[in-house]
Motif scaffolding. Structure first.
Motif, PDB file in Angstrom:
ATOM      1  N   HIS A 184      10.087  -5.851   9.604  1.00  0.00           N
ATOM      2  CA  HIS A 184      10.724  -6.352   7.637  1.00  0.00           C
ATOM      3  C   HIS A 184      10.745  -4.544   6.269  1.00  0.00           C
ATOM      4  O   HIS A 184       9.917  -3.848   6.605  1.00  0.00           O
TER       5      HIS A 184
ATOM      6  N   SER B 292       0.658  -1.107  -0.101  1.00  0.00           N
ATOM      7  CA  SER B 292      -0.153  -0.012  -0.104  1.00  0.00           C
ATOM      8  C   SER B 292       0.965   1.074  -0.235  1.00  0.00           C
ATOM      9  O   SER B 292       0.628   2.302  -0.923  1.00  0.00           O
TER      10      SER B 292
ATOM     11  N   ILE C  29       8.075  -0.157   5.586  1.00  0.00           N
ATOM     12  CA  ILE C  29       8.265  -0.747   6.698  1.00  0.00           C
ATOM     13  C   ILE C  29       7.206  -1.854   7.314  1.00  0.00           C
ATOM     14  O   ILE C  29       5.676  -0.873   6.760  1.00  0.00           O
TER      15      ILE C  29
ATOM     16  N   GLY D  56      11.422  -5.103   2.416  1.00  0.00           N
ATOM     17  CA  GLY D  56      11.836  -6.694   1.854  1.00  0.00           C
ATOM     18  C   GLY D  56      10.264  -7.165   2.521  1.00  0.00           C
ATOM     19  O   GLY D  56       9.506  -7.274   3.517  1.00  0.00           O
TER      20      GLY D  56
HETATM   21  P1  PGA Z   1       2.243  -1.875   3.071  1.00  0.00           P
HETATM   22  O1  PGA Z   1       3.704  -3.267   3.560  1.00  0.00           O
HETATM   23  O2  PGA Z   1       3.317  -0.693   2.119  1.00  0.00           O
HETATM   24  O3  PGA Z   1       1.422  -2.844   2.435  1.00  0.00           O
HETATM   25  O4  PGA Z   1       2.048  -1.156   4.903  1.00  0.00           O
HETATM   26  C1  PGA Z   1       5.152  -2.676   3.917  1.00  0.00           C
HETATM   27  C2  PGA Z   1       5.822  -3.601   4.513  1.00  0.00           C
HETATM   28  O5  PGA Z   1       5.195  -4.661   4.210  1.00  0.00           O
HETATM   29  O6  PGA Z   1       6.855  -3.628   3.816  1.00  0.00           O
END
Ligand code: PGA
Length: 241
Positions: free
Chosen positions: A138, A38, A133, A140
């Motif tokens: 995490h 997202s 992130i 990646g």
């Molecule tokens: P998200 O995921 O952008 O969908 O919040 C980020 C990630 O998990 O590294």
């Protein structure tokens, strides 16, 4: 480390988009490191709009994506190949063969990891890496406990990552259990890193990143060892900072 504070997701995306466009203009054959999820969607919308309205060209740009689910072919709508096509590549003038994503459907996934690491080297390394992130820190698909010296490798996804990503699938049982990801050392080799953080659900992770120790238990903390990181975060994400 530089911190750019923004009001909301739109402003965060705009700030990141502007930085990327400026880089493309100063180095048209830049290698961009890209992410899915997202967080970067607004940046991709900005890049598409900029391409259409201002003629910014991606013809000479190469892209390297961070990760891909294991077992999903490129045409699977849940694959990151598909995501990147839908959200960016199909709408800009990037050259065929210049977009790179690990092949999660390769017969020999360990070999695919080695091929990908070589490919990054052959492209001269990533000039600018876009990162999100995870709530567990995490980057990646490098889950907590991943060694900081890791290269592109096959991972078993953490249960909380599968739960977080199940929003894109019919149910959690459909979320793949494994993925290929660039390693933490591969990410740290990038010349410059943009870490984007938006929303209250990332506030704890961002506070841990900004104020916590450097530890393999919190993968994003490795970025503190990098010389050129810009964090672009919105007000909600900065709530506990
Ligand atoms: P998200 O995921 O952008 O969908 O919040 C980020 C990630 O998990 O590294």
């Amino acid at each position: 480390m530089r911190l750019i504070r923004t009001e909301n997701y739109q402003e965060m995306s705009l700030e990141a988009g502007k930085i990327i466009v400026k880089k493309i203009h100063s180095k048209p054959n830049i290698t961009l490191g890209l992410a899915t999820g997202s967080t970067p969607k607004g940046v991709y919308d900005y890049l598409i709009q900029n391409h259409k309205e201002n003629g910014t060209s991606f013809e000479q740009v190469n892209t390297i994506n961070l990760d891909e689910y294991a077992g999903l072919p490129a045409k699977d709508p849940q694959s990151y190949h598909y995501f990147m096509g839908q959200n960016l590549f199909n709408h800009i003038d990037i050259s065929e063969g210049h977009t790179h994503i690990p092949n999660g459907a390769a017969n020999d996934l360990d070999n695919e990891c080695r091929r990908y690491e070589e490919l990054i080297k052959d492209l001269g390394g990533v000039d600018l890496q876009l990162l999100g992130i995870g709530q567990n820190g995490h980057i990646g698909f490098n889950e907590p406990g991943t060694p900081f010296n890791s290269r592109t490798h096959l991972v078993t996804l953490a249960q909380d990552t599968r739960e977080a990503n199940s929003r894109f699938f019919h149910s959690i049982t459909d979320v793949p259990t494994h993925a290929i990801t660039m390693g933490i050392a591969s990410i740290l080799d990038s010349k410059e890193i943009l870490l984007l953080v938006s929303g209250i659900n990332k506030a704890e992770a961002l506070s841990k990143f900004m104020n916590g120790e450097i530890s393999e238990d919190f993968p994003a903390s490795a970025l503190k060892n990098h010389k050129n990181v810009t964090v672009i975060a919105d007000r909600d994400a900065l709530k506990y900072c």
